[in-house]
Structures are given as C-alpha cells and as structure tokens.
Design an enzyme around this catalytic site. Structure first.
Site, PDB file in Angstrom:
ATOM      1  N   ARG A  23      -3.568   3.143  12.397  1.00 15.08           N
ATOM      2  CA  ARG A  23      -3.140   4.516  11.781  1.00 15.08           C
ATOM      3  C   ARG A  23      -2.347   5.190  12.890  1.00 15.08           C
ATOM      4  O   ARG A  23      -1.361   5.850  12.225  1.00 15.08           O
ATOM      5  CB  ARG A  23      -4.315   5.228  11.364  1.00 15.08           C
ATOM      6  CG  ARG A  23      -5.003   4.603  10.163  1.00 15.08           C
ATOM      7  CD  ARG A  23      -6.196   5.660   9.372  1.00 15.08           C
ATOM      8  NE  ARG A  23      -6.783   4.478   8.706  1.00 15.08           N
ATOM      9  CZ  ARG A  23      -8.076   4.901   8.017  1.00 15.08           C
ATOM     10  NH1 ARG A  23      -8.824   5.804   8.523  1.00 15.08           N
ATOM     11  NH2 ARG A  23      -8.751   3.987   7.312  1.00 15.08           N
ATOM     12  N   SER A  62      -6.754  -3.765  14.307  1.00 15.69           N
ATOM     13  CA  SER A  62      -6.241  -3.189  15.435  1.00 15.69           C
ATOM     14  C   SER A  62      -7.414  -2.615  16.144  1.00 15.69           C
ATOM     15  O   SER A  62      -7.107  -2.874  17.370  1.00 15.69           O
ATOM     16  CB  SER A  62      -5.431  -1.827  14.975  1.00 15.69           C
ATOM     17  OG  SER A  62      -6.226  -1.041  14.031  1.00 15.69           O
ATOM     18  N   CYS A 100      -4.065   6.280   0.115  1.00 13.27           N
ATOM     19  CA  CYS A 100      -3.486   4.736  -0.313  1.00 13.27           C
ATOM     20  C   CYS A 100      -3.228   4.845  -1.828  1.00 13.27           C
ATOM     21  O   CYS A 100      -2.770   3.832  -2.390  1.00 13.27           O
ATOM     22  CB  CYS A 100      -4.527   3.786  -0.089  1.00 13.27           C
ATOM     23  SG  CYS A 100      -4.866   3.628   1.664  1.00 13.27           S
ATOM     24  N   GLU A 160     -16.713  -7.328  -5.591  1.00  8.28           N
ATOM     25  CA  GLU A 160     -15.227  -6.802  -5.325  1.00  8.28           C
ATOM     26  C   GLU A 160     -14.296  -8.282  -5.312  1.00  8.28           C
ATOM     27  O   GLU A 160     -13.333  -8.553  -5.935  1.00  8.28           O
ATOM     28  CB  GLU A 160     -15.067  -6.204  -4.011  1.00  8.28           C
ATOM     29  CG  GLU A 160     -15.510  -4.809  -4.149  1.00  8.28           C
ATOM     30  CD  GLU A 160     -14.498  -3.836  -4.447  1.00  8.28           C
ATOM     31  OE1 GLU A 160     -13.414  -4.036  -5.096  1.00  8.28           O
ATOM     32  OE2 GLU A 160     -14.911  -2.605  -4.643  1.00  8.28           O
ATOM     33  N   LYS A 202     -12.209  -7.862   5.679  1.00 11.23           N
ATOM     34  CA  LYS A 202     -11.575  -6.895   6.783  1.00 11.23           C
ATOM     35  C   LYS A 202     -12.546  -5.848   6.933  1.00 11.23           C
ATOM     36  O   LYS A 202     -12.817  -5.333   6.162  1.00 11.23           O
ATOM     37  CB  LYS A 202     -10.137  -6.523   6.114  1.00 11.23           C
ATOM     38  CG  LYS A 202      -9.349  -5.449   7.035  1.00 11.23           C
ATOM     39  CD  LYS A 202      -8.210  -5.091   6.342  1.00 11.23           C
ATOM     40  CE  LYS A 202      -7.630  -3.826   7.088  1.00 11.23           C
ATOM     41  NZ  LYS A 202      -6.592  -3.095   6.580  1.00 11.23           N
ATOM     42  N   LYS A 211     -12.814  -5.073   1.619  1.00 10.94           N
ATOM     43  CA  LYS A 211     -11.947  -4.219   2.683  1.00 10.94           C
ATOM     44  C   LYS A 211     -13.010  -2.927   3.087  1.00 10.94           C
ATOM     45  O   LYS A 211     -13.238  -2.188   2.228  1.00 10.94           O
ATOM     46  CB  LYS A 211     -10.657  -3.799   2.445  1.00 10.94           C
ATOM     47  CG  LYS A 211     -10.229  -2.721   3.452  1.00 10.94           C
ATOM     48  CD  LYS A 211      -8.481  -2.296   3.288  1.00 10.94           C
ATOM     49  CE  LYS A 211      -7.930  -1.294   4.398  1.00 10.94           C
ATOM     50  NZ  LYS A 211      -6.579  -1.090   3.970  1.00 10.94           N
ATOM     51  N   TYR A 266      -3.496  -9.846  15.935  1.00 11.36           N
ATOM     52  CA  TYR A 266      -2.290  -9.165  16.843  1.00 11.36           C
ATOM     53  C   TYR A 266      -2.505 -10.129  18.058  1.00 11.36           C
ATOM     54  O   TYR A 266      -1.266  -9.978  18.618  1.00 11.36           O
ATOM     55  CB  TYR A 266      -2.744  -7.740  17.215  1.00 11.36           C
ATOM     56  CG  TYR A 266      -2.663  -6.719  16.057  1.00 11.36           C
ATOM     57  CD1 TYR A 266      -1.503  -6.360  15.477  1.00 11.36           C
ATOM     58  CD2 TYR A 266      -3.882  -6.519  15.360  1.00 11.36           C
ATOM     59  CE1 TYR A 266      -1.552  -5.538  14.238  1.00 11.36           C
ATOM     60  CE2 TYR A 266      -3.927  -5.685  14.329  1.00 11.36           C
ATOM     61  CZ  TYR A 266      -2.885  -5.094  13.830  1.00 11.36           C
ATOM     62  OH  TYR A 266      -2.812  -4.316  12.562  1.00 11.36           O
ATOM     63  N   CYS A 282       0.893  -1.115   0.020  1.00  9.69           N
ATOM     64  CA  CYS A 282       0.225   0.139   0.172  1.00  9.69           C
ATOM     65  C   CYS A 282       0.802   1.205  -0.058  1.00  9.69           C
ATOM     66  O   CYS A 282       2.015   1.076   0.349  1.00  9.69           O
ATOM     67  CB  CYS A 282      -0.751   0.060   1.285  1.00  9.69           C
ATOM     68  SG  CYS A 282      -2.228   1.160   0.986  1.00  9.69           S
ATOM     69  N   ARG A 287     -11.195   7.579   3.455  1.00 12.58           N
ATOM     70  CA  ARG A 287     -10.878   6.642   2.539  1.00 12.58           C
ATOM     71  C   ARG A 287     -11.843   5.943   1.996  1.00 12.58           C
ATOM     72  O   ARG A 287     -12.139   5.050   1.103  1.00 12.58           O
ATOM     73  CB  ARG A 287      -9.925   5.299   3.122  1.00 12.58           C
ATOM     74  CG  ARG A 287      -8.622   5.729   3.625  1.00 12.58           C
ATOM     75  CD  ARG A 287      -7.693   4.665   3.906  1.00 12.58           C
ATOM     76  NE  ARG A 287      -6.603   4.577   4.794  1.00 12.58           N
ATOM     77  CZ  ARG A 287      -5.650   5.560   4.699  1.00 12.58           C
ATOM     78  NH1 ARG A 287      -5.677   6.547   3.786  1.00 12.58           N
ATOM     79  NH2 ARG A 287      -4.833   5.394   5.869  1.00 12.58           N
TER      80      ARG A 287
HETATM   81  C1  PBG Z   1      -3.116   0.075   4.546  1.00 13.89           C
HETATM   82  C2  PBG Z   1      -3.731  -0.715   5.892  1.00 13.89           C
HETATM   83  C3  PBG Z   1      -4.618  -0.367   6.769  1.00 13.89           C
HETATM   84  C4  PBG Z   1      -4.706  -1.562   7.679  1.00 13.89           C
HETATM   85  C5  PBG Z   1      -4.148  -2.616   7.130  1.00 13.89           C
HETATM   86  N1  PBG Z   1      -3.333  -2.140   5.859  1.00 13.89           N
HETATM   87  C6  PBG Z   1      -5.053   0.933   7.365  1.00 13.89           C
HETATM   88  C7  PBG Z   1      -6.034   1.619   6.608  1.00 13.89           C
HETATM   89  O1  PBG Z   1      -6.533   1.079   5.409  1.00 13.89           O
HETATM   90  O2  PBG Z   1      -6.424   2.830   6.960  1.00 13.89           O
HETATM   91  C8  PBG Z   1      -5.689  -1.458   9.037  1.00 13.89           C
HETATM   92  C9  PBG Z   1      -5.027  -2.805   9.916  1.00 13.89           C
HETATM   93  C10 PBG Z   1      -5.529  -2.716  11.187  1.00 13.89           C
HETATM   94  O3  PBG Z   1      -6.457  -1.881  11.563  1.00 13.89           O
HETATM   95  O4  PBG Z   1      -5.290  -3.565  12.026  1.00 13.89           O
HETATM   96  N2  PBG Z   1      -4.030   0.540   3.879  1.00 13.89           N
END
Ligand code: PBG
Length: 327
Positions: free
Chosen positions: A204, A273, A129, A232, A247, A194, A312, A119, A216
């Site tokens: 972030r 996260s 991105c 998608e 995700k 996603k 995690y 990314c 985004r």
């Molecule tokens: C990059 C990306 C993100 C995450 C994984 N790859 C952040 C986003 O899209 O803003 C998030 C992973 C997480 O929250 O653990 N584009």
C-alpha cells in the site's frame, strides 16, 4: 523369528536426495509483480520494498530485460496513476498507465506473459477497491467498472487478467464482458481467497493505495475462516475463473492445500509484500540467510499445493533454481 525389516533413509548422497524429491519447482511457475507509475523517465526505489522499483512506461523495458534474463516468463502489472477520483476512472482509460505499459511490454517483449491486476484501489481518491455509497463499498455498482478495466487491459495487450477487488460476482461480470468482445481465450486468474491482511502494508506504501478511512474487512476475508475460503473459491469456479489464487501465502498454507485438493483448477499463491519485507529486514540485520530462507519458504508454498507463485523474489528464485539450490 524373522528380523523386522530395517527401513533405510534415502538421503545419504546428493544424487539420491535429488532423485527422491517430492516437490519440483522451476522458473516457469514464477510470476513477478511490477509497479508502473505515470510519468516519463522514472525509475525510483520503493522504500517499503527494498530492491523493488517503480517504473514509468518508457523505462519499463529495463525492468523487463532483467526479468527475461533471469528466466522468469511472466509478470503481474500494477498501475499507479497521476490522477485519482471517486470512481477510479483512470483505471480504464485507453491511455492509462497500465494500458501504456502493456503496449510497450508487448511490443518490446512479445513472449513475456503479461498479467494485470484488476482493482480500483490504486485509482480511487478514497483508496477503496470499489465505488462508494454512504461510505460503504457498493458491490454491484463496482462490477461494471471492473469489467471495463479488464477489457481495457486486454485491448491493450494483457494475456490474462487478475481481479483482486473481492467484490461478489466480479468473475462472471468480467468473463461476460471479455466474451462479448470476443476475448474468449483470455483467462481469468481470480484472487479467489484473499484475506484482509496486515501483510499488505508495504504494498500500500508502494502503490499509494491505503484506504483513506476504514479498512477492507467488508470485502476481504476474515483470517479465522478456512471453510469460507473454499466457498469463495467454489463461487469463482462457477463464475468461470481459470486459476484460483490464495493470498497471502505463508500464513495460509492450509488454505492453499485445501484449495488445490478441492478443485481441478490450477492454484496460485501470492507471497505478498509483507512476507518479502520481513525476510529482507531480517536478513539485512544478519538474523537469517536470505537465499536459504527464500528457497525454504517458496518450496513450502509449492509443497502445500501451489502450482505457481507470485513473488517479489521471482528473479532471485529463478537464479537459485538454475544454480540447483532448489529444483
Ligand atoms: C489491490 C491489491 C493489493 C495487493 C494486491 N492487489 C492490496 C490490498 O488489497 O490492499 C497486495 C499485494 C502485496 O501486498 O504484495 N487490491
């Protein structure tokens, strides 16, 4: 008159409870996300993700040692560069932070399976991105850059690449670039479905990748939509994706279920996260039992249809599996 047959509940003893389990999980289906930042001799806590750390490439082996010890066999690498620019050019440098980390990881732990996040948001000065045109992400101008990043990761040793940018057509662009350079055997794990999610907040913070303006929603998905997620995923299948990811995970179990039953590709789920941070925060306050909750949510994600889980909590989960809490 015959008596109706009385159904039995097959859960009276631990042995039979385990025998009849419908969902089996094992450490081999866990993937652990790791953050590498540029610099030397750095191991620093990530305040938004209690228990997670950022490593510089030279200290990464300490993290990898723990991963292997826990019995987790694959990682997902995220890079945090020193320099950012409009194009995100440090993302594809031969001496970029992920590229350095990969060389070290493959040298020290040749059997560890290394997946890289592809990314631009960690590398661009504006945090989006893709590259911008008039304050909007330019989808088609971004594609060759993503292909370049993926190729540079593979040349540095990545076993698999995972594009997370959500540009249209990026799976095809990456596949063509890898094939052109004779990396036909390297699979693509597509962040296929996603959603634009508030659950990415702690990430972030951790990666310094929040967009400096806007959001985004122009490229990530609207969480009101499930059918669109299937569309998608179907596009990514056509373009040559090898594994489809959904995700976040917990709020999207219906999507995981539908993706896994609609396509004959493996399904990955990313417990992101915010999901991790919520459980951490609640258990720190004594409101829930951490291990119990993590096990229950992880099994829920597998039960929905995920074949693999990015989390995690991978190291802890692997240990809890080995102890037989879940399995
Ligand atoms: C990059 C990306 C993100 C995450 C994984 N790859 C952040 C986003 O899209 O803003 C998030 C992973 C997480 O929250 O653990 N584009």
């Amino acid at each position: 008159m015959e008596q109706p047959i009385r159904p039995r509940r097959l859960r009276k003893t631990p042995v039979i409870r385990k025998m009849i389990r419908e969902t089996r999980v094992s450490p081999s289906s866990l993937i652990y996300p790791l953050f590498v930042r540029e610099g030397r001799n750095i191991i620093e806590d990530i305040p938004s993700l209690e228990g997670q750390k950022r490593y510089s490439p030279d200290t990464l082996p300490f993290a990898l040692e723990e991963v292997c010890k826990a019995g987790v066999s694959s990682i997902l690498l995220f890079g945090i560069p020193e320099q950012k620019d409009e194009m995100g050019s440090s993302a594809w440098e031969e001496q970029g932070v992920v590229q350095q980390a990969l060389r070290i990881a493959k040298r020290e732990f040749p059997n560890l399976y290394c997946i890289t996040d592809v990314c631009l948001c960690e590398y661009t000065s504006h945090g989006h991105c893709g590259v911008l045109k008039n304050h909007c992400v330019d989808n088609d101008k971004t594609l060759p850059l993503l292909a370049k990043i993926a190729l540079s990761h593979v040349m540095a040793g990545a076993d698999m690449v995972a594009p997370s940018d959500m540009m249209d057509g990026r799976i095809r662009a990456i596949r063509q670039e890898l094939d052109l350079h004779h990396f036909e055997e390297i699979p693509i794990l597509s962040y296929a479905v996603k959603y634009a999610s508030a659950f990415y907040g702690p990430f972030r913070e951790a990666a310094g990748s929040a967009p400096s303006f806007g959001d985004r929603k122009g490229y990530q998905m609207d969480y009101h939509n499930r059918r669109e997620g299937i569309k998608e995923a179907a596009l990514d299948v056509q373009e040559g994706a090898d594994i489809l990811m959904v995700k976040p995970a917990l709020s999207y179990l219906d999507v995981i279920s539908e993706v896994s039953s609609s396509f004959s590709l493996p399904t990955a789920a990313y417990s992101v996260s915010g999901e991790y941070a919520m459980i951490k925060a609640a258990s720190r306050q004594g409101l829930v039992q951490e291990a119990e909750l993590v096990c229950e949510t992880a099994v829920g994600i597998f039960r929905a249809g995920a074949d693999m889980l990015i989390t995690y909590y991978a190291k802890e989960l692997a240990n809890w599996m080995k102890e037989g809490r879940i399995g």
